[in-house]
Enzyme design. Structure first.
Site, PDB file in Angstrom:
ATOM      1  N   CYS A   1       4.713  51.293  19.775  1.00  0.00           N
ATOM      2  CA  CYS A   1       4.833  50.014  20.461  1.00  0.00           C
ATOM      3  C   CYS A   1       4.349  50.280  21.865  1.00  0.00           C
ATOM      4  O   CYS A   1       5.017  50.934  22.656  1.00  0.00           O
ATOM      5  CB  CYS A   1       6.267  49.491  20.480  1.00  0.00           C
ATOM      6  SG  CYS A   1       6.426  47.988  21.464  1.00  0.00           S
TER       7      CYS A   1
ATOM      8  N   CYS B   1       6.691  48.148  24.770  1.00  0.00           N
ATOM      9  CA  CYS B   1       8.045  48.615  25.099  1.00  0.00           C
ATOM     10  C   CYS B   1       8.447  49.631  24.057  1.00  0.00           C
ATOM     11  O   CYS B   1       7.969  50.747  24.079  1.00  0.00           O
ATOM     12  CB  CYS B   1       9.034  47.460  25.199  1.00  0.00           C
ATOM     13  SG  CYS B   1       8.901  46.203  23.919  1.00  0.00           S
ATOM     14  N   SER B   2       9.293  49.261  23.133  1.00  0.00           N
ATOM     15  CA  SER B   2       9.613  50.211  22.080  1.00  0.00           C
ATOM     16  C   SER B   2      10.117  49.464  20.862  1.00  0.00           C
ATOM     17  O   SER B   2      11.121  49.829  20.273  1.00  0.00           O
ATOM     18  CB  SER B   2      10.637  51.230  22.543  1.00  0.00           C
ATOM     19  OG  SER B   2      11.798  50.540  22.942  1.00  0.00           O
ATOM     20  N   CYS B   3       9.431  48.398  20.493  1.00  0.00           N
ATOM     21  CA  CYS B   3       9.780  47.685  19.270  1.00  0.00           C
ATOM     22  C   CYS B   3       9.783  48.688  18.124  1.00  0.00           C
ATOM     23  O   CYS B   3       8.898  49.544  18.038  1.00  0.00           O
ATOM     24  CB  CYS B   3       8.768  46.579  18.988  1.00  0.00           C
ATOM     25  SG  CYS B   3       8.782  45.288  20.247  1.00  0.00           S
TER      26      CYS B   3
END
Lengths: 213, 130
Positions: free
Chosen positions: A113, A116-118
């Protein structure tokens, strides 16, 4: 011995600032949300417990193992992963849609991702720290083969590497290749060897040392 | 029994949270609480997951531009900042209310002897100045 309050040479109150910045802010925010009835302490504990213990990558491992043993399930998974994962009644449906991408001898998939950090929490639990790092988020796209190499995976030039960028609405699950030597294994046995990293696409599924023929 | 000094009193010394094979999932209890609050507020419909993801992405990008790229050790600090901004934007917890409450907790923490749970003084009804 009486209380000599300068024993260690410190004259100040030793109790000052026992809360660090973020801990203090979290405490403040939580108490306000509790008062407003928007959260309750037990639910918060349950969420933490669930994501630390119960979800983990095991849900995803079961999905992969079923796809390896049931050709019809695999078709459904690749056609509509959200629905196929929902067939396991106990996997929570989260806000995003799931897409399963299949590895083969000629294609390697990896997931990132960049924004962000999906991450597909319901099937993989919480993301590992490297997944959230700037380095991985940037390099997975610019130099996926280099990143794979750091994970101990040398990908031959004739194998295509596809990088999938997750979003808030779309999460990816890599369907890794079933390792040789697992013919005749049950779904449960297979699920036990599927790792989180293999489902993010940064490693393959290998037979644990003790299981190698 | 010594009631004085434990100068090393440190919030991070709370019992360690469980680890997985790649280390602790959360480095400190507040990280887990911030995470759980975010999920619960989303479940309650306070914000959509898209709104959350956008806010967090902004926060991470800003930090990077300010010269503090996230190597994942400060990840939940950015997470918390994003959460504060989003609940303020949604008028769930205005910034002023949050600032006030932080002050109250800070004060309570300073007044509490080490080893006792930190509690806010009881509220006097609905804040009616006498």
């Amino acid at each position: 011995m009486s209380d000599h309050h300068g024993e260690d040479g410190l004259a100040h109150d030793p109790h000052n600032a026992p809360l660090s910045g973020p801990a203090l802010r979290v405490k403040a925010l939580e108490s306000l949300l509790l008062e407003k009835g928007l959260v309750d302490a037990r639910t918060l504990d349950e969420i933490v417990d669930t994501y630390e213990h119960k979800v983990g990558p095991r849900n995803g491992a079961r999905v992969v193992a079923r796809a390896w043993t049931d050709a019809e399930y695999k078709k459904r998974l690749l056609a509509d992963a959200t629905a196929a994962i929902a067939e396991f009644g106990y996997i929570e449906r989260w806000a995003e849609d799931m897409v399963a991408v299949e590895n083969s001898p000629t294609v390697r998939n990896m997931v990132v991702c960049t924004l962000c950090s999906c991450y597909p929490w319901p099937v993989l639990g919480l993301p590992p720290s490297w997944y959230k790092s700037d380095a991985y988020r940037a390099r997975a796209v610019l130099d996926p083969r280099g990143v794979l190499k750091e994970f101990g995976e040398t990908v031959p030039d004739d194998v295509e590497v596809r990088v999938w960028d997750s979003t808030a609405e779309l999460r990816y699950l890599v369907l890794p290749e079933r390792p040789a030597g697992t013919e005749g294994w049950s779904e449960e046995q297979l699920a036990a060897i599927v790792t989180r990293d293999s489902m993010v696409g940064v490693s393959r599924v290998n037979l644990p040392a003790g299981m190698r023929p | 029994m010594t009631t004085s000094k434990r100068a090393d009193a440190d919030w991070s010394r709370l019992p360690a949270l469980p680890r997985d094979e790649s280390g602790p999932v959360f480095k400190a209890p507040w990280e887990a609480q911030a995470f759980a609050m975010t999920l619960e507020l989303h479940r309650k419909g306070v914000f959509t997951w898209r709104e959350w993801a956008d806010t967090l992405a902004h926060e991470l990008a800003d930090a990077s531009e300010r010269g503090h790229p996230d190597d994942s050790t400060h990840y939940y600090e950015h997470w918390l900042a994003a959460l504060e901004k989003l609940v303020a934007a949604k008028k769930v917890v205005p910034l002023a209310e949050m600032a006030c409450r932080i002050g109250e907790w800070d004060n309570a923490a300073r007044m509490t002897p080490h080893g006792k749970p930190i509690e806010l003084p009881p509220r006097q009804g609905k804040s009616s100045p006498v």
